[in-house]
Structure formats: structure tokens, C-alpha cells
Design a protein around this motif. Structure first.
Motif, mmCIF file in Angstrom:
data_model
loop_
_atom_site.group_PDB
_atom_site.id
_atom_site.type_symbol
_atom_site.label_atom_id
_atom_site.label_comp_id
_atom_site.label_asym_id
_atom_site.label_seq_id
_atom_site.Cartn_x
_atom_site.Cartn_y
_atom_site.Cartn_z
ATOM 1 N N UNK A 1 -70.888 12.965 -37.289
ATOM 2 C CA UNK A 1 -70.496 14.199 -36.612
ATOM 3 C C UNK A 1 -69.197 14.747 -37.196
ATOM 4 N N UNK A 2 -68.273 13.881 -37.505
ATOM 5 C CA UNK A 2 -67.011 14.324 -38.111
ATOM 6 C C UNK A 2 -67.269 14.978 -39.458
ATOM 7 N N UNK A 3 -68.179 14.415 -40.233
ATOM 8 C CA UNK A 3 -68.528 15.008 -41.528
ATOM 9 C C UNK A 3 -69.191 16.366 -41.345
ATOM 10 N N UNK A 4 -70.145 16.461 -40.425
ATOM 11 C CA UNK A 4 -70.834 17.725 -40.175
ATOM 12 C C UNK A 4 -69.872 18.806 -39.700
ATOM 13 N N UNK A 5 -68.878 18.409 -38.918
ATOM 14 C CA UNK A 5 -67.947 19.382 -38.342
ATOM 15 C C UNK A 5 -66.852 19.775 -39.327
ATOM 16 N N UNK A 6 -66.211 18.799 -39.931
ATOM 17 C CA UNK A 6 -65.021 19.082 -40.732
ATOM 18 C C UNK A 6 -65.349 19.478 -42.169
ATOM 19 N N UNK A 7 -66.404 18.918 -42.736
ATOM 20 C CA UNK A 7 -66.735 19.246 -44.118
ATOM 21 C C UNK A 7 -67.723 20.401 -44.234
ATOM 22 N N UNK A 8 -68.676 20.466 -43.298
ATOM 23 C CA UNK A 8 -69.691 21.526 -43.359
ATOM 24 C C UNK A 8 -69.460 22.623 -42.335
ATOM 25 N N UNK A 9 -68.620 22.383 -41.335
ATOM 26 C CA UNK A 9 -68.294 23.424 -40.361
ATOM 27 C C UNK A 9 -69.428 23.839 -39.461
ATOM 28 N N UNK A 10 -70.350 22.928 -39.141
ATOM 29 C CA UNK A 10 -71.527 23.307 -38.354
ATOM 30 C C UNK A 10 -71.199 23.792 -36.946
ATOM 31 N N UNK A 11 -70.267 23.183 -36.207
ATOM 32 C CA UNK A 11 -70.009 23.694 -34.841
ATOM 33 C C UNK A 11 -69.524 25.135 -34.824
ATOM 34 N N UNK A 12 -68.821 25.552 -35.876
ATOM 35 C CA UNK A 12 -68.305 26.914 -35.918
ATOM 36 C C UNK A 12 -69.082 27.830 -36.833
#
Length: 396
Positions: free
Chosen positions: A44-55
Motif C-alpha cells: 500500500x505504501x508503494x501504491x500510494x507514495x510511488x504511484x499516487x493511486x489514492x490521489x
């Protein structure tokens, strides 16, 4: 609409698929769902911080990427292919759009950048089995699904020191046991002047008790939320159009779920085709038998039809067009259920075992129907909303 994908959309799909194939195989999924939060925190940290999926679909003014809603749906299609357990649906498709639609300037500025950065996860808590009704997917959401001022549901009363106090219980909340922020639907005004509003409850609030619940689909982590005179903050202004915002968010969430279901169905079909090409009976691959070909051809047609409906619904939700998310979701869930059922059957004995992943796809279809409304109710409400059968004579 232009049905072609942009170069950016193709890159999002390619990058995310490569990452999930490496980090989210069947064994990794099984390990992730057994953790306390129900997902792989590192992924989840990778998806959020590297790919920006939540935003991905949030405006750049709030720290988001500023892409279209369809981009978020395409990302969820890839996560759906591998049944990746994550807070993405609850946070990015349900909670964040509600904050964006109803929140005050201060609430948006304080919460959305943290959500976009992956620092804060959020969940929408709706009492009883009212989530599909609250989102306007299986009926008009102007009823008493949040308690109606009667016993049950969640009740909100002004606190003596200002603010609000919530009392009640909500079950089957997506990521409700682990989300850093809860958006709780509650009724104010008692029985005579009952009105539904959304309240913000922070993690660790006094009187908040949460626990994880066992669910049919383990890849959709769910929790029970108990509120015992919990201090809460009203989301937005007192005269905000809560029901309208919920219906709009519901249509978008249904479109995302439909695209996600298509991704899962497509993957189940791929795995089944690969298996029937290898498994042999009577000296030949069972995939060469005409009966097997016909069954898989039927599944393929269903998946492609569901994909067209889901893509259109995602585009319409982002463009402010007609609300067809519920109808697309019905078609997507039906395609996934059919693809998963055929996968179990055509895999033979191993398809029925706990160790094989085919049962996970079938549980995803069944679990989503329990959460967001059965297929027949989604279709019935879509027909009623379109006044499809007004004035029609029914032959007996």
C-alpha cells in the motif's frame, strides 16, 4: 466519448500490472489478508507514495495527481485482476469523493492532501445493510436507511461542550477496523425531524471501539464499528446536500467496482484458458473439445460486454453524464460470477480445493453482491429510474 486510451492511461495500466504481478501473487494475497489490517502495508505504501493511486482522481490543489475518474477505474481494474487487498476502494472511491463534495474548505485542505499522499486511509460507515441504498444503487436514498430517528442505526446529538456526539453501531464497514478516518452516516433531529448527515470520526477517539469481522471475501477486509458517545465533526455545512452527494459518489464507486470486476473476470478467464490447453483427457487437451470452447466463448462475450458497459460508466461518472454505474456493476458482477464458476468447473477437482485461487474469484463476486446489492436489485432499480416499464402491459 473517445474510447481510445491515452498514452498516460496505458502507462498507468502497464506499470501497475508489472508491480502487482511481482508483489501480489496468490500466496502474497493469502498472507496479506491474514494480517491485522487485512492488506500488505508495504505494498500500500508503494501504491500510494510511488504511484499516487489514492490521489489519482483528486485535484492537484489538494495534492492529487489531477487525472480523470476513468484513470482511477483503470487502476482498480489492474488491482481487481489479482484481487489485491488494499484500502484503495474505501479511501479513493468512497471517502475522498464525499469529502471533496461536502467538506468545508478547511476540511478539504486538512484531509485530502494526507489521503492523496497515502498518509491517511478512510472508510464510509453506513448502518445496517444500508450501504447500497445510501449510495442510490438499489433504491431511493431518501428513506430511513441510517436509522430514521428510531432505535438502531447511528444517532447524532449536539454535545454539551459543542460539536456532536455519536451513539450506535455499524457492521460490515470496508476497512472500518483499520482506517485512520471514519465517515459515519448518522441521523439527527430524533424521530419527528430526522435528517441524515455525515460525521468525521478520528482514529483513537474516546468511546470508539472497532474490531475486524470475518467476511466471505477475505480480500475485502471489513470491521464492526461501535460508537459510544464519540465526539465527531460534521462534514461540511449543516445545509449540505448529503443525499445528493451520496448518490453521485455511489454512481462513481459502482463504476469503479464494475471495472474492477471486469479485471477479475478477465483474469479468471485467462487462467481457465491456460488450464484447458494443458489438461488432457482421451489423449487430447480438453480445450479442443467443442463443448468446452462454447462455454469459454460465452464467458468471453460476457466479459467483453461488461467491459464496454463498465468503461462507459466510468467515463460518464467522471464527465458528469448519466448515472449508469449501478447497471454496469450488475453486468460486471454477473460476468465475474460466470467466469469464476466456469473456472471452478473446468479446473476439475483442483478447482474446488481451498488451495486453488479459483474460489477467491467466486467469493469476490458473491461478496460484492452482499455489500453493494444483488444483481437483480441493481438492474430493477436502474429500470425503475429509467422508467423503462412505465405504461407497459404485462401478459399473464
Amino acid at each position: 466519448m473517445d474510447a481510445r486510451f491515452t498514452a498516460e492511461q496505458d502507462e498507468i495500466r502497464r506499470t501497475l500490472r508489472e508491480l502487482l504481478l511481482k508483489r501480489c501473487g496468490p500466496e502474497e494475497v493469502r498472507s496479506a489478508v491474514r494480517t491485522g489490517v487485512g492488506h500488505d502495508a508495504g505494498l500500500w505504501e508503494t501504491l500510494a507514495q510511488q504511484l499516487g493511486l489514492p490521489g489519482l482522481a483528486l485535484p492537484t490543489a489538494y495534492g492529487g495527481v489531477g487525472c480523470s475518474f476513468a484513470d482511477l477505474a483503470l487502476a482498480c481494474e489492474e488491482s481487481g485482476r489479482v484481487l489485491a487487498p488494499s484500502p484503495l476502494l474505501a479511501t479513493a472511491a468512497l471517502a475522498a469523493p464525499l469529502i471533496l463534495a461536502l467538506g468545508t474548505d478547511a476540511q478539504r485542505a486538512g484531509l485530502l492532501p494526507r489521503i492523496a499522499a497515502g498518509e491517511l486511509t478512510a472508510a464510509l460507515a453506513v448502518p445496517g445493510a444500508g450501504l447500497p441504498t445510501a449510495l442510490g444503487l438499489v433504491g431511493d436514498n431518501g428513506g430511513d436507511w441510517a436509522g430514521g430517528g428510531r432505535a438502531g442505526g447511528v444517532q447524532a446529538r449536539p454535545g454539551e461542550e459543542g460539536g456532536w456526539r455519536l451513539y450506535g453501531e455499524v457492521e460490515r464497514v470496508l476497512d472500518g477496523h483499520s482506517a485512520g478516518l471514519l465517515l459515519v452516516a448518522a441521523h439527527t433531529g430524533g424521530f419527528a425531524r430526522a435528517r441524515t448527515r455525515i460525521f468525521l470520526v478520528a482514529e483513537g477517539a474516546q468511546g470508539l471501539v472497532r474490531m475486524r469481522q470475518t467476511s466471505l471475501d477475505e480480500t475485502r477486509a471489513q470491521g464492526r464499528v461501535q460508537l459510544r458517545q464519540v465526539r465527531a465533526e460534521l462534514l461540511g455545512a449543516e445545509d449540505g446536500d448529503v443525499l445528493g452527494a451520496l448518490a453521485s459518489v455511489g454512481d462513481g464507486a459502482a463504476a469503479v467496482l464494475a471495472v474492477e470486476a471486469v479485471g477479475a473476470a478477465d483474469r479468471a478467464l485467462e487462467r481457465t484458458i491456460a488450464h484447458v490447453r494443458q489438461r488432457e483427457q482421451f489423449g487430447r487437451a480438453i480445450g479442443s473439445f467443442q463443448a468446452v470452447k462454447h462455454r469459454l466463448a460465452d464467458v468471453y462475450v460476457r466479459v467483453q460486454a461488461a467491459r464496454s458497459a463498465a468503461y462507459y460508466a466510468a467515463w460518464a461518472a467522471g464527465a458528469g453524464g448519466e448515472r449508469v454505474g449501478g447497471l454496469a456493476l450488475a453486468q460486471g458482477l454477473e460476468a465475474l460470477r460466470t467466469a469464476a464458476a466456469e473456472a471452478i468447473q473446468l479446473h476439475g477437482g483442483i478447482g474446488f480445493t481451498w488451495e486453488h485461487e479459483a474460489q477467491l474469484y467466486f467469493k469476490r463476486a458473491a461478496g460484492d453482491e452482499l455489500l453493494f446489492g444483488p444483481v437483480h436489485r441493481l438492474r430493477a432499480y436502474a429500470a425503475d429510474a429509467a422508467r423503462l416499464f412505465d405504461g407497459a402491459e404485462v401478459a399473464v
